[in-house]
Motif scaffolding. Structure first.
Motif, PDB file in Angstrom:
ATOM      1  N   LEU A   1       0.851  -1.201   0.000  1.00 53.36           N
ATOM      2  CA  LEU A   1       0.000   0.000   0.000  1.00 53.36           C
ATOM      3  C   LEU A   1       0.883   1.245   0.000  1.00 53.36           C
ATOM      4  CD1 LEU A   1      -2.826   1.367   0.320  1.00 53.36           C
ATOM      5  CD2 LEU A   1      -2.498   1.187   2.799  1.00 53.36           C
ATOM      6  N   GLY A   2       0.690   2.107  -0.991  1.00 53.61           N
ATOM      7  CA  GLY A   2       1.422   3.362  -1.046  1.00 53.61           C
ATOM      8  C   GLY A   2       0.496   4.459  -1.511  1.00 53.61           C
ATOM      9  N   ARG A   3       1.076   5.583  -1.871  1.00 52.93           N
ATOM     10  CA  ARG A   3       0.260   6.714  -2.345  1.00 52.93           C
ATOM     11  C   ARG A   3       0.954   7.371  -3.518  1.00 52.93           C
ATOM     12  NH1 ARG A   3       1.287   5.192   2.606  1.00 52.93           N
ATOM     13  NH2 ARG A   3      -0.658   4.298   3.308  1.00 52.93           N
ATOM     14  N   VAL A   4       0.153   7.934  -4.405  1.00 49.44           N
ATOM     15  CA  VAL A   4       0.683   8.681  -5.526  1.00 49.44           C
ATOM     16  C   VAL A   4       0.091  10.087  -5.483  1.00 49.44           C
ATOM     17  CG1 VAL A   4      -1.109   7.878  -7.131  1.00 49.44           C
ATOM     18  CG2 VAL A   4       1.095   8.594  -8.014  1.00 49.44           C
ATOM     19  N   GLY A   5       0.932  11.065  -5.739  1.00 46.64           N
ATOM     20  CA  GLY A   5       0.484  12.462  -5.747  1.00 46.64           C
ATOM     21  C   GLY A   5       0.481  12.991  -7.167  1.00 46.64           C
TER      22      GLY A   5
ATOM     23  N   ILE B   1      -3.791  13.292  -3.580  1.00 49.13           N
ATOM     24  CA  ILE B   1      -3.052  12.091  -3.207  1.00 49.13           C
ATOM     25  C   ILE B   1      -4.022  10.919  -3.214  1.00 49.13           C
ATOM     26  CG2 ILE B   1      -1.731  10.942  -1.381  1.00 49.13           C
ATOM     27  CD1 ILE B   1      -0.919  13.731  -0.369  1.00 49.13           C
ATOM     28  N   PHE B   2      -3.672   9.856  -3.932  1.00 47.09           N
ATOM     29  CA  PHE B   2      -4.503   8.664  -4.001  1.00 47.09           C
ATOM     30  C   PHE B   2      -3.758   7.464  -3.422  1.00 47.09           C
ATOM     31  CE2 PHE B   2      -5.877  11.235  -7.623  1.00 47.09           C
ATOM     32  CZ  PHE B   2      -7.258  11.189  -7.516  1.00 47.09           C
ATOM     33  N   PRO B   3      -4.456   6.616  -2.682  1.00 49.16           N
ATOM     34  CA  PRO B   3      -3.830   5.354  -2.255  1.00 49.16           C
ATOM     35  C   PRO B   3      -3.643   4.448  -3.470  1.00 49.16           C
ATOM     36  CG  PRO B   3      -6.141   5.409  -1.595  1.00 49.16           C
ATOM     37  CD  PRO B   3      -5.844   6.743  -2.211  1.00 49.16           C
TER      38      PRO B   3
ATOM     39  N   ALA C   1       4.464  12.240  -7.508  1.00 52.76           N
ATOM     40  CA  ALA C   1       5.079  11.918  -6.217  1.00 52.76           C
ATOM     41  C   ALA C   1       4.623  10.535  -5.783  1.00 52.76           C
ATOM     42  CB  ALA C   1       4.674  12.954  -5.180  1.00 52.76           C
ATOM     43  N   PHE C   2       5.504   9.848  -5.072  1.00 55.42           N
ATOM     44  CA  PHE C   2       5.191   8.531  -4.524  1.00 55.42           C
ATOM     45  C   PHE C   2       5.613   8.487  -3.062  1.00 55.42           C
ATOM     46  CE2 PHE C   2       6.965   4.466  -3.190  1.00 55.42           C
ATOM     47  CZ  PHE C   2       5.845   3.665  -3.248  1.00 55.42           C
ATOM     48  N   GLU C   3       4.825   7.769  -2.259  1.00 56.55           N
ATOM     49  CA  GLU C   3       5.186   7.623  -0.848  1.00 56.55           C
ATOM     50  C   GLU C   3       4.608   6.334  -0.299  1.00 56.55           C
ATOM     51  OE1 GLU C   3       4.545   8.528   3.632  1.00 56.55           O
ATOM     52  OE2 GLU C   3       3.139   7.811   2.101  1.00 56.55           O
TER      53      GLU C   3
ATOM     54  N   ASP D   1       4.524   4.346   3.787  1.00 56.55           N
ATOM     55  CA  ASP D   1       4.967   4.489   5.173  1.00 56.55           C
ATOM     56  C   ASP D   1       4.355   3.405   6.027  1.00 56.55           C
ATOM     57  OD1 ASP D   1       2.320   5.361   6.142  1.00 56.55           O
ATOM     58  OD2 ASP D   1       2.802   7.282   5.201  1.00 56.55           O
TER      59      ASP D   1
ATOM     60  N   SER E   1       9.216   5.764   6.621  1.00 55.85           N
ATOM     61  CA  SER E   1       8.583   6.281   5.411  1.00 55.85           C
ATOM     62  C   SER E   1       9.621   6.357   4.302  1.00 55.85           C
ATOM     63  CB  SER E   1       7.943   7.648   5.642  1.00 55.85           C
ATOM     64  OG  SER E   1       8.923   8.637   5.823  1.00 55.85           O
TER      65      SER E   1
ATOM     66  N   GLN F   1       9.919   8.035   0.292  1.00 60.42           N
ATOM     67  CA  GLN F   1       9.258   8.838  -0.731  1.00 60.42           C
ATOM     68  C   GLN F   1      10.173   9.067  -1.920  1.00 60.42           C
ATOM     69  OE1 GLN F   1       9.774  13.007  -0.780  1.00 60.42           O
ATOM     70  NE2 GLN F   1       9.366  13.107   1.418  1.00 60.42           N
TER      71      GLN F   1
ATOM     72  N   CYS G   1       9.957  10.581  -6.413  1.00 63.20           N
ATOM     73  CA  CYS G   1       9.093  11.059  -7.502  1.00 63.20           C
ATOM     74  C   CYS G   1       9.718  10.676  -8.829  1.00 63.20           C
ATOM     75  CB  CYS G   1       8.840  12.562  -7.413  1.00 63.20           C
ATOM     76  SG  CYS G   1      10.246  13.598  -7.798  1.00 63.20           S
TER      77      CYS G   1
ATOM     78  N   PRO H   1       7.172  17.425  -6.881  1.00 62.95           N
ATOM     79  CA  PRO H   1       6.125  17.060  -5.927  1.00 62.95           C
ATOM     80  C   PRO H   1       6.673  16.070  -4.906  1.00 62.95           C
ATOM     81  CG  PRO H   1       5.831  15.823  -7.949  1.00 62.95           C
ATOM     82  CD  PRO H   1       7.010  16.743  -8.173  1.00 62.95           C
TER      83      PRO H   1
ATOM     84  N   ILE I   1       5.505  13.823  -1.159  1.00 65.57           N
ATOM     85  CA  ILE I   1       4.498  13.440  -0.169  1.00 65.57           C
ATOM     86  C   ILE I   1       5.217  13.121   1.141  1.00 65.57           C
ATOM     87  CG2 ILE I   1       2.700  11.777   0.440  1.00 65.57           C
ATOM     88  CD1 ILE I   1       2.280  11.283  -2.562  1.00 65.57           C
TER      89      ILE I   1
ATOM     90  N   GLU J   1      -4.106  13.478   2.601  1.00 67.09           N
ATOM     91  CA  GLU J   1      -4.705  12.142   2.465  1.00 67.09           C
ATOM     92  C   GLU J   1      -4.484  11.337   3.724  1.00 67.09           C
ATOM     93  OE1 GLU J   1      -4.598   7.771   0.980  1.00 67.09           O
ATOM     94  OE2 GLU J   1      -3.157   8.921   2.145  1.00 67.09           O
TER      95      GLU J   1
ATOM     96  N   ASP K   1      -5.456   7.095   5.025  1.00 66.10           N
ATOM     97  CA  ASP K   1      -6.079   5.853   4.596  1.00 66.10           C
ATOM     98  C   ASP K   1      -5.825   4.768   5.611  1.00 66.10           C
ATOM     99  OD1 ASP K   1      -3.499   4.497   4.024  1.00 66.10           O
ATOM    100  OD2 ASP K   1      -3.426   5.765   2.241  1.00 66.10           O
TER     101      ASP K   1
ATOM    102  N   GLN L   1      -9.394  11.988   1.099  1.00 66.89           N
ATOM    103  CA  GLN L   1      -8.439  12.961   0.589  1.00 66.89           C
ATOM    104  C   GLN L   1      -9.086  14.324   0.402  1.00 66.89           C
ATOM    105  OE1 GLN L   1      -8.097  13.666  -3.529  1.00 66.89           O
ATOM    106  NE2 GLN L   1      -8.067  11.468  -3.938  1.00 66.89           N
TER     107      GLN L   1
END
Lengths: 139, 139
Positions: free
Chosen positions: A23-27, A36-38, A68-70, A72, A83, A85, A87, B34, B36, B70, B72, B85
């Motif tokens: 599970l991560g997130r993209v900005g 920001i989406f999971p 962007a990617f993250e 944590d 965490s 992160q 991009c 960008p 996160i 965000e 989650d 979000q």
């Protein structure tokens, strides 16, 4: 240690943590607003590959801008956290490509409706921080 | 349900979930890229308030641009997940203000070095999705 007291992780450790995480997130930008989406992702050749359907996440990611990617993990009880992160540019994974075959096995989307598209992010850098405790996010 | 099969949450449910959560992410620009960052946050009057020290997260958040937010939660075993979000302008919380007093009680930073600054995000919208199972992220 950084100024917050976190251990600064090297690139290899960043990728090791990402390899154990799904599970991560993209900005991305959506209609000029940052969002920001999971994402459910997997690493393939140190690229982040995530699955998605038609929608703002896909459109935003493929708009041509750097995304962007993250990822944590935190355990408040033991005060352990990390965490990572980074991009980079995002592009659609070619159907039938080696990356697609590998990612179809490794990426597990939780969405009930199958996610048709795979997007890969070629990270231009990764940066990570860690605080004590176990590092495995999904034991 | 949205096109991925997730339940679309109304604004009240989004804030209810955020009120039970302490780990989120903020999306900002750092040197034109960008980024996160994870944040320890609390809701104060439906504003996201997070703590931070001097650094790129603070500088990026206060650069004047709208920032993304965000939070989650996911449990892969039970296929339960939610995400919320939004975005909005970020400003420094005034020392001695009501928001500062409330946030100092509610925001629990995990960083070993005390976080001097509080930043609030006035969300211009929130959007949330949920998939089955329990909704409490930190039981």
């Amino acid at each position: 240690l950084d100024e917050a007291g976190y251990e600064v992780l090297d690139e290899d450790m960043c990728y090791e943590l990402l390899a154990e995480t799904s599970l991560g997130r993209v900005g991305v930008n959506v209609d000029g607003r940052p969002a920001i989406f999971p994402i459910n992702f997997a690493l393939v050749d140190r690229q982040v590959v995530f699955s998605t359907g038609l929608g703002t996440k896909l459109t935003g990611a493929l708009s041509g801008a750097v995304v962007a990617f993250e990822a944590d993990w935190a355990d408040t009880a033991s005060h352990a956290a990390w965490s990572v992160q980074g991009c980079g540019p995002a592009i659609l994974v070619e159907p039938g490509s080696e990356v697609e075959v590998a990612a179809r096995v490794k990426v597990h989307a939780v969405a009930p409706v199958p996610r048709r598209f795979l997007v890969k992010i070629r990270l231009s850098y990764v940066s990570g921080r860690r605080l004590g405790g176990p590092i495995n996010p999904e034991p």
